[in-house]
Design a protein around this motif. Structure first.
Motif, PDB file in Angstrom:
ATOM      1  N   LEU A   1      26.458 -21.241  13.771  1.00 32.92           N
ATOM      2  CA  LEU A   1      26.047 -20.059  14.525  1.00 32.92           C
ATOM      3  C   LEU A   1      25.659 -18.867  13.638  1.00 32.92           C
ATOM      4  O   LEU A   1      24.620 -18.224  13.891  1.00 32.92           O
ATOM      5  N   PRO A   2      26.420 -18.543  12.597  1.00 36.56           N
ATOM      6  CA  PRO A   2      26.012 -17.393  11.770  1.00 36.56           C
ATOM      7  C   PRO A   2      24.605 -17.553  11.201  1.00 36.56           C
ATOM      8  O   PRO A   2      23.825 -16.597  11.189  1.00 36.56           O
ATOM      9  N   ALA A   3      24.258 -18.759  10.770  1.00 32.14           N
ATOM     10  CA  ALA A   3      22.916 -18.959  10.227  1.00 32.14           C
ATOM     11  C   ALA A   3      21.855 -18.758  11.301  1.00 32.14           C
ATOM     12  O   ALA A   3      20.795 -18.177  11.060  1.00 32.14           O
ATOM     13  N   LEU A   4      22.150 -19.249  12.513  1.00 32.11           N
ATOM     14  CA  LEU A   4      21.193 -19.055  13.609  1.00 32.11           C
ATOM     15  C   LEU A   4      21.000 -17.568  13.882  1.00 32.11           C
ATOM     16  O   LEU A   4      19.879 -17.080  14.014  1.00 32.11           O
ATOM     17  N   LYS A   5      22.091 -16.853  13.975  1.00 38.73           N
ATOM     18  CA  LYS A   5      22.004 -15.418  14.261  1.00 38.73           C
ATOM     19  C   LYS A   5      21.263 -14.685  13.145  1.00 38.73           C
ATOM     20  O   LYS A   5      20.480 -13.761  13.395  1.00 38.73           O
TER      21      LYS A   5
END
Lengths: 235, 235, 235, 235, 235, 235, 235, 235
Positions: free
Chosen positions: G130-134
């Protein structure tokens, strides 16, 4: 040509959904017929109407425990089924439908043997009562069951007479309101026939037709063993 | 305790969905029983298997026009129903199911009178054939109908014997594959009993139970007119 | 964090719907894990792929009678359930799903006692076999049943252990393909828990979790009789 | 043979749908049994009836926050589960069903650890509370969730004990009244078992059976690693 | 551009679901139009509102027996259909919908010939009345039927004019609330067109469009026999 | 009494689902009738059969682009509708059903004006073609549309003639196979009548009945404005 | 007026269900347009057709891994979305639909960041990615998920951009073929918008419209805090 | 971590189904948060509760015409969307849902341009108002429509911005209560995204996320024409 001539059984009037005016008009018209007529699915207000009509001379008898009444009971040529039906319910919630079935059958002269609260969650109760039911030599079994409706297929595997399944509108969540019970009976591995959910009246009428057939039809000489029975094609 | 003892009728084996190995194993086991046994819903491959098994001595007779066969026909104590069933179809597409019904009933000794292609789109055909059907004095009517299935409620309003509706998996779009026909029969204003879509086998078995009851049950003396029939409660 | 760490049980890979390339790539990746891994719902073509992969050194054992295989069986730390599950089927058509359940449970070290073809159409068979099933002291009952699925509620009323109902995609017409069986189990008067139609894998996993719990959990001292048990609220 | 003998757990009487007369008659009959009996799904009018009955000497204790009561609590041989269940709800609308589950389990001697309002719309809340839930070493997780019901599959992927999903009749439009939640749980990729919508009582009973099994069953010596576990076939 | 210009028929306002304020605002706006406007599905409270509005000068006439009213009846250019529609109902429960159909058609100048209570459970009644219906030379038949709805397909097989089926929300259990009747009409072997359950208004409008077409359209010279009719493709 | 006498239109035989033998037998029987007979929903194999039958002297003409054929075209008394129908499709996927409609109508002498690919995703196309459609003065509009089926309600709000909606079995996922299109048409705010999904044949027959009515029926003198039209009740 | 003018995005042609002739005719017509045109849901046979057409000079590029192709890619005025979409799938079975979404978005100039196999059965995988997506600052999230579809509501509770749920036709038994996933997304407690099952194309188009809006629309000065924003009513 | 941090928008509390006590407790807890909080689906009794709470110092403003209120409006950091949404309804029955959408969007600082009563039965009204809607340069269109719901696909074919369809629970008979409208939107040929029936709140939140994205996101340099956009894969 009335229902009696066509189907051999008296009229049953569905009161449900009829206004008081419509019902009164209908009863006054039927009052002229020479026949006892059943009225089903009566509401409280409709039963109150009867009190008024009785004062005006209509003979209407209510059948206790069921939402049924008979207009001029005893009139005309009663069916006099003179045979026995077995009526079985899975739980107390099935009582309203069972009362309808029993009311109609007894009004038409059938004996009714009955076993209540014998659902499959407590299978031993069904097994205990089964010998007595069989001993009464019923011409047909009627099974009222809601929820999972499993009493009907279980019973159908245990008896040698026609079984009519009557799913009742019991149950909750998915498959509630009798849907699961109806499907259970339609999918039963042990053969049985079904009426719609809460269909006490059609079940009673079909049962009456079965019982009547059991009394009066002479056997034609059976086809000799080993060959197939004869066949006639009309159309 | 086999089905014969419990339900008074011989076994019917459902071949549909069974592998050739499973079916062969089952037939060899059943071959040891002293009874004619029906096998239903046979595929072509399963019928081919019979040819092999016959060479090995199993006696299997296929019933022409239906996907039915009888293992050692004539063996044991046939039901010998010796009564008449009326079998009615709405259209030619109902033939496969009707053949199943007729095959079972005739195998068990019933006479079958039959009227085909008498669906309500051409109501005159039904009305023409009805007197002949009635004259045969059938103990039960079986109605095979797909699409809108209206033949069953129409017939049930015209006859005085029990009617079993068999919805067939005919129809298209919404309500197709027999759904509309099933609902029509469940909602019928004229009372009838129903089996599942394409339920030829359960219909035939229930009809056989009705016919058998019509032959053998002695009437107990009917309750005198004017009072309600007696009642026995076991549970 | 693999499934083993999270849920305490090894991975089960669903082969159904995966292309041969996808499956091969997945197996090669899983081959590096130090654990026996089950592969479920294998097609014939996928089993053929195994023959190729075995030549290239992958150790894959097929479980006979089920569409299951194990990648490097015996590897890693097996669950060693060491407890007994009772597996009951209503008819031969339920065998494919039952094989899946049995394959998983035995692979993980459980004993399986099994009774087949004990559907409610012949209730005596279930009653005959029940004492033996109970005597095996199973920690859970798994019931595979299609059509009307009534075996599950009947059994759940007869035993004192958790019952998991597995509706199988059997049946015809309305409520077919397992729909009626699922509803029957959801509506059962005798309490039981359910998985989806043909859900052999989830049923086996939940059963394994139940069995494992039965072996290892120490009882904390029970709340004294007469007062209600304690309660902790975290959120 | 009562439910206690058959299923090892006391009777739970469903009050819903019973008339005051029927309920009173039933309670008086049950009052003669030497056992604490739960009564579920009580209406306000039914609770008022209890006030009358208490004056006449019946001992009935209501369980606060749930529509449950116990007839002569403390009587007989309590189940004394003496183990822990984790009870998790997605939102405040699930409270009525959760109270039913908790009431039954605590009445039967289980410890209940509970986390409320941890639905997946705020996933961090579930992740915060999860360590405490696990630390309580529950033998089973029960998840009450309506709307999209996603809490059940999410939790089932995070814990190593059996998970029972209880869809609640929450939601609106298409898939409302618990339909979506039920399907979510039936389709869950992480294995879990399911009861019907609002099925707090069957979930509690199955959970009790799981917990009881966790306390008392001795492990039989596990099958040696590398070979498959033994198997017994009874039918 | 109002409905009249687009579709050639006056506006029909659906009152159902509108608040008294919304309805009043709408009527005051419509009062400025030079046209008689029908208002359908009126509740009792909405009819009470009319009494107030009449005092304030609005001319509103209620149509007896139906939940219909006309705003300034006689205003503008009435459709003057001047043709005949046949309206047929299966039972008394279909009266509310039939009144809606008849009210609209007569308001727009059509003659209505009507036969009530001619459902297929008593087929003789339909056959008795059919010659009179045909003799009236109706341009369209409208059939209101609930339960199994079989009157529509039966009638469609007997007449040579377009038949519009109007399923009514009658029936019980599975297929109730008009579902079975709708499917019956959609699956009818005898061709007919259908509107939604209780769709009296759309049926009346389509019937009016059919009747109007029957009066005014000049025949273009027919294609000579033996060749196919001409064809024009615009898009 | 054949369909022609009852319904004023020639027979249309449904070939779908009939075996080659059944179809051949039927055609030979129909060949003796003095009338052109349509055969619908022909498969490739059934069309091959025609080649054989033509050699044996049967006159069968196939209608290009549709799965329709005519047995002895030109025979008997053709309907000669001599009026115009407008046929409108939403997309190319609706072509098969539209061909069926057009084939029947043109065979019976109607003119057909047609606009294809005018679905509401490109509303300008419909608006462009509408004047030409209206200028052709059609007696009825037939709309074939799948997916969301919105073309039918949009068109029904734009024209002053009866509109028949024919949902086609297009679409995907939820509401696919014509389900959404059917519901759209049943719920249409602009009044229209509907046939079942892919119901090209019933739509064509009803349209033919409407067109025929438009040619031949003389107007009876309309009721004077201001009073309601007369009414006759037969039953 | 083409789709480009109306909706600001190029045409996407649905190949599924079109015959080879229809597709060829359509492509030749589209070949005259000055625009790159996508063709979706291509079958193998349709891709073979492309090889022939390429020899005849049509420029058609297939998009690897998806059943998509572009007719004269690079032609005309590409959308040049120049923004980022996040595309997330629950399992490998969702790949076909995701490829469709990614193919369309990248063809129109969007950046796509993608995370596969992050379904909620292994929640840690989603949380890891998720952090990479955000960090990629996507203007919209697209979630492809079948079975229970819980990934969509879980993700929607974790991000602050619009989420489009795309249920995929995965799953078995009740709620299979994407039904459960669709309901899960419709009932999601965390707000998201939904397309139909396997609706990759509509999801991609709506996402493209969202992304384009994110690039070009100038902010009008916001309403001062404390008062409600202005409102304009046109109809 | 509150919803604001996770999803960038303030909390919306669903009042529907909450008891007065639960709501009061929740409001007192939320009153401590430094943020304006919306409360949706308020009943009359719940609004009465507000009067009491206001006396005790809580600042609660009701939004006229909708069942919405704001707890301490103006508090905290308002979203200040500062962009325009177009809100379109098909009929007056859609007003309740539209008021919910408009209330939320305006509370969060969006401009709302609105067109009511522009359903497709009177297509000219939509075409008249469309230029004004487009001129307002909305970042998103929201369409509230019940019955056949065709307004959503029609509008989606006419505009170049994202369209969110909100089916409303309007309609009767089959496909009523918003079912048909939902399916229409799911099957729309013109791409759009959908929320559940009466899903005003999720639609408003997704619209707000779209509008916010339209204000603030800087374009990254677009991929050069002729090559495909870049792609990043994280999982």
């Amino acid at each position: 040509m009335g229902r009696r001539e066509r189907t051999g059984l008296p009229e049953i009037v569905l009161a449900e959904g009829k206004s008081l005016q419509d019902l009164e008009r209908l009863l006054r018209r039927l009052d002229t017929l020479p026949e006892a007529i059943l009225i089903s699915r009566l509401s409280g207000a409709q039963k109150d109407l009867f009190r008024v009509l009785r004062k005006e001379g209509l003979v209407i008898r209510e059948i206790p425990g069921a939402d049924l009444a008979v207009l001029h009971p005893g009139a005309g040529d009663r069916p006099l089924l003179g045979a026995t039906a077995a009526l079985v319910t899975a739980g107390t919630a099935d009582a309203r439908v069972a009362a309808e079935v029993e009311g109609v059958l007894r009004e038409w002269g059938a004996r009714v043997v009955r076993a209540d609260d014998v659902g499959v969650a407590g299978l031993h109760r069904l097994l205990q009562v089964l010998p007595a039911l069989k001993a009464a030599d019923p011409g047909v079994y009627l099974v009222c069951a809601g929820r999972e409706g499993a009493l009907a297929p279980v019973l159908a595997g245990l008896v040698d007479r026609p079984v009519l399944g009557i799913p009742t509108s019991q149950g909750y969540g998915r498959g509630g309101r009798g849907e699961a019970a109806l499907l259970t009976m339609l999918q039963s591995c042990a053969p049985l026939a079904v009426v719609n959910i809460d269909g006490g009246i059609p079940a009673a009428v079909v049962a009456a037709q079965i019982l009547r057939g059991g009394l009066r039809r002479p056997a034609h000489p059976s086809t000799p063993s080993g060959s197939r029975a004869s066949r006639t094609r009309f159309a």
